[in-house]
Design a protein around this motif. Structure first.
Motif, PDB file in Angstrom:
ATOM      1  N   ASP A  69     -17.180   1.614  -7.716  1.00  0.00           N
ATOM      2  CA  ASP A  69     -16.479   0.987  -6.596  1.00  0.00           C
ATOM      3  C   ASP A  69     -16.624   1.933  -5.408  1.00  0.00           C
ATOM      4  O   ASP A  69     -16.218   3.091  -5.488  1.00  0.00           O
ATOM      5  CB  ASP A  69     -15.020   0.838  -7.059  1.00  0.00           C
ATOM      6  N   ASN A  78     -11.407  -2.641   4.395  1.00  0.00           N
ATOM      7  CA  ASN A  78     -10.308  -3.590   4.512  1.00  0.00           C
ATOM      8  C   ASN A  78     -10.627  -4.624   5.569  1.00  0.00           C
ATOM      9  O   ASN A  78     -10.912  -4.294   6.711  1.00  0.00           O
ATOM     10  CB  ASN A  78      -9.025  -2.849   4.877  1.00  0.00           C
ATOM     11  N   HIS A  89     -14.638   5.361   5.064  1.00  0.00           N
ATOM     12  CA  HIS A  89     -15.505   4.392   4.386  1.00  0.00           C
ATOM     13  C   HIS A  89     -16.965   4.844   4.435  1.00  0.00           C
ATOM     14  O   HIS A  89     -17.730   4.583   3.513  1.00  0.00           O
ATOM     15  CB  HIS A  89     -15.367   3.008   5.028  1.00  0.00           C
ATOM     16  N   TYR A 148      -1.092  -3.557  -4.099  1.00  0.00           N
ATOM     17  CA  TYR A 148      -2.398  -2.925  -4.304  1.00  0.00           C
ATOM     18  C   TYR A 148      -2.588  -2.449  -5.741  1.00  0.00           C
ATOM     19  O   TYR A 148      -3.609  -2.720  -6.383  1.00  0.00           O
ATOM     20  CB  TYR A 148      -2.453  -1.748  -3.319  1.00  0.00           C
ATOM     21  N   ASP A 164      -5.173  -3.487  -8.710  1.00  0.00           N
ATOM     22  CA  ASP A 164      -6.110  -2.524  -9.305  1.00  0.00           C
ATOM     23  C   ASP A 164      -6.014  -2.509 -10.838  1.00  0.00           C
ATOM     24  O   ASP A 164      -7.008  -2.223 -11.517  1.00  0.00           O
ATOM     25  CB  ASP A 164      -5.894  -1.110  -8.736  1.00  0.00           C
ATOM     26  N   GLN A 213      -5.839   8.738  -1.797  1.00  0.00           N
ATOM     27  CA  GLN A 213      -5.406   7.763  -2.808  1.00  0.00           C
ATOM     28  C   GLN A 213      -5.325   8.364  -4.211  1.00  0.00           C
ATOM     29  O   GLN A 213      -5.312   7.639  -5.203  1.00  0.00           O
ATOM     30  CB  GLN A 213      -6.336   6.543  -2.786  1.00  0.00           C
TER      31      GLN A 213
HETATM   32  N1  ARG Z   1      -9.793  -0.885   0.569  1.00  0.00           N
HETATM   33  C1  ARG Z   1      -9.356   0.431   0.241  1.00  0.00           C
HETATM   34  C2  ARG Z   1      -9.298   1.279   1.504  1.00  0.00           C
HETATM   35  O1  ARG Z   1     -10.015   1.026   2.433  1.00  0.00           O
HETATM   36  C3  ARG Z   1     -10.230   1.107  -0.760  1.00  0.00           C
HETATM   37  C4  ARG Z   1     -10.364   0.392  -2.066  1.00  0.00           C
HETATM   38  C5  ARG Z   1     -10.790   1.277  -3.163  1.00  0.00           C
HETATM   39  N2  ARG Z   1     -10.928   0.628  -4.424  1.00  0.00           N
HETATM   40  C6  ARG Z   1      -9.952   0.279  -5.271  1.00  0.00           C
HETATM   41  N3  ARG Z   1     -10.263  -0.301  -6.389  1.00  0.00           N
HETATM   42  N4  ARG Z   1      -8.702   0.511  -4.966  1.00  0.00           N
HETATM   43  O2  ARG Z   1      -8.522   2.218   1.559  1.00  0.00           O
END
Ligand code: ARG
Length: 570
Positions: free
Chosen positions: A123, A128, A137, A313, A317, A341
């Motif tokens: 991943d 977003n 990103h 979220y 996940d 994260q």
């Molecule tokens: N969309 C999230 C962001 O921009 C990252 C996602 C990462 N992947 C996951 N499976 N949570 O912070």
């Protein structure tokens, strides 16, 4: 390459040590110093069974090997020497050259079959929706693509996923704002206009708290499948996907095999919640449904359902991980996401473990640090988020300017500028241990002299230019003794390529490969300065030309794995 030599030595040691060939192969290592030889066998594992001191074991083994060498049955060996608890093997130059060139004949130089029949789900770069991608990103895209390529080099089946952030309460705000104010914007630049709508919503909501309620109601409608809201949501997702495709695939050449956004998992969450209940893991806390952890974990509880019943979220996940394991058949689940994260992934992985999923231990958060920009146009002091696109366009601009000054007659200027600019940005990122913050200093990044991407690209260009000047057909299988130390070092280093790829993947560290490429460039440069090539006696000339062929192929392959192209000229 080096694996072939290791197999050779393992087969030799197997009858002498009674250790299985496979185990031997794994214990063979690179000697600490080049002068010690090409392969070292640490004998310590034998000390227990043989009840003897390691130096004695090494000396005895050396003698046995020497006897075999004398009767001519080991023509590939130059010498064998005990050194403390190690047995060091030195190969004949011709043998090294032979196996190096055999390795180079393969279409995928350096690849191994270690991951055969296994699947890795990665991943990365998951942006977003409705927001422009930022440097975080960009990092996730670069690190993720490199790890994806490394996994591929080990023979794994790889599924790269874009876990699009396309669900959550913010879509209630956006959809509501679009219905209310959409007509005020042209959407010629949809990403810009969507950000404007979002900002406007927040400004207005500060004055009128009712808007938050409207937005929440709109999100509820979306969750309930309301056709009108769903249409707006779909439009927003499509705009965004187009923009991400332009940047990720178009500019950076980052590829995904699947785009499965968070919305994809909305109908898979009830099953997760049911299972959590069944396992008695779900507890009520301040109106929300949460999973508590053992005190020793030292983590706040993981929220599964908010007090208003909405999922979050983390819930998505959990469903995602189960899907990647059960449906995609992932044997390893990798998440290339920033270090901010870390807590989120620790919680998610722990909940999976508590749910009884044995495979939770195959989940890895591959985190990375931040970018620090030095003073200047992109200084983070200005207090704004630095955008993905700005970094890339700025790099291309700077390189184009350099080309215009230094090499105005270069062919395909635009393509080369893009290749060098991306090479610079990507290499600068991957050459650092990913957990560290990256210092972003344009001068250093773009310099062809420093430890930069352009420096590696430039070495390739140099190799290619010598090969063009040589002009003759290349010998398929060069054979001669390597007379210079610089030649021997280079050959030996090139032979490590496959082990470097394996180590780089195993540790999820593209910097191992990037650093190696710099070392190869360094050894090449020594070789090139010390050893005359064109105009030497034909056997010497063709042998040295072959070294250049090998260097070029390995550098190009290494760069390709890091997702960097090598220009023909620069
Ligand atoms: N969309 C999230 C962001 O921009 C990252 C996602 C990462 N992947 C996951 N499976 N949570 O912070």
């Amino acid at each position: 390459m080096i694996q072939t030599a290791k197999t050779q030595i393992a087969n030799l040691l197997n009858p002498l040590t009674q250790l299985p060939v496979e185990d031997l192969q794994k214990t063979l290592e690179k000697p600490k110093q080049f002068e010690h030889g090409h392969i070292a066998f640490p004998v310590f594992a034998l000390a227990k069974t043989l009840r003897s001191a390691p130096p004695q074991i090494a000396a005895d083994l050396a003698q046995k090997v020497q006897v075999k060498m004398q009767d001519g049955s080991l023509p590939f060996l130059e010498k064998v020497q005990p050194a403390g608890g190690f047995l060091n093997f030195t190969f004949k130059d011709a043998y090294l050259q032979k196996i190096l060139f055999e390795g180079l004949q393969k279409s995928n130089v350096g690849f191994s079959g270690i991951g055969k029949d296994k699947t890795v789900v990665i991943d990365y770069a998951s942006p977003n929706v409705a927001k422009p991608m930022h440097v975080g990103h960009l990092r996730a895209a670069m690190v993720g693509q490199a790890i994806r390529n490394l996994a591929g080099s080990q023979g794994y089946k790889v599924i790269g996923v874009n876990h699009l952030g396309d669900w959550g309460s913010q879509f209630g705000k956006l959809a509501w704002a679009y219905q209310e104010w959409g007509k005020d914007y042209t959407f010629a630049n949809p990403m810009d206009d969507m950000v404007k709508l979002y900002v406007r919503f927040h400004d207005e909501a500060e004055k009128n708290p009712n808007l938050e309620l409207e937005a929440a109601a709109t999100f509820k409608r979306l969750e309930n499948g309301d056709a009108e809201i769903k249409k707006i949501w779909q439009m927003i997702v499509e705009f965004s996907l187009k923009d991400y495709d332009r940047l990720l695939n178009g500019l950076l050449k980052v590829k995904h095999d699947a785009v499965l956004g968070e919305s994809f998992y909305t109908d898979k969450m009830d099953a997760v919640i049911d299972l959590l209940k069944k396992k008695n893991l779900l507890k009520e806390s301040e109106g929300a449904q949460v999973v508590f952890f053992d005190e020793k974990e030292n983590m706040p509880p993981c929220i599964i359902k908010k007090s208003d019943g909405a999922s979050i979220y983390a819930t998505r996940d959990l469903a995602t991980a189960i899907y990647r394991h059960d449906v995609m058949k992932g044997d390893e689940l990798l998440y290339v996401v920033g270090q901010d994260q870390t807590l989120h992934f620790r919680q998610v992985f722990k909940v999976l473990e508590l749910m009884g999923f044995e495979w939770a231990k195959t989940c890895h958060h591959i985190s990375f640090g931040l970018y620090r920009f030095k003073e200047g146009k992109m200084s983070t002091r200005a207090g704004r988020v630095v955008l993905f696109e700005d970094v890339i366009t700025q790099a291309i601009e700077l390189v184009s300017k350099m080309i215009a000054e230094k090499n105005p007659n270069l062919e395909n200027k635009e393509t080369v500028a893009r290749q060098v600019a991306l090479g610079a940005v990507i290499f600068n990122d991957l050459v650092n241990d990913r957990v560290k913050n990256v210092e972003f200093d344009w001068d250093r990044i773009l310099s062809v002299e420093g430890d930069s991407g352009p420096y590696v690209q430039y070495t390739v260009v140099r190799c290619r230019s010598i090969l063009r000047k040589y002009g003759k057909a290349l010998p398929a299988q060069p054979s001669m003794d390597l007379s210079m130390e610089e030649e021997r070092k280079l050959v030996f280093q090139l032979m490590q390529f496959e082990d470097i790829l394996t180590a780089s993947y195993k540790q999820f560290k593209p910097n191992i490969l990037a650093q190696y490429l710099l070392e190869v460039c360094g050894s090449f440069s020594h070789f090139y300065h010390k050893c005359r090539i064109l105009g030497e006696a034909p056997e010497v000339e063709s042998s040295r030309i072959a070294m250049i062929v090998a260097t070029e192929r390995i550098l190009v392959q290494g760069l390709k794995i890091l997702n960097i192209e090598a220009p023909e000229a620069m």
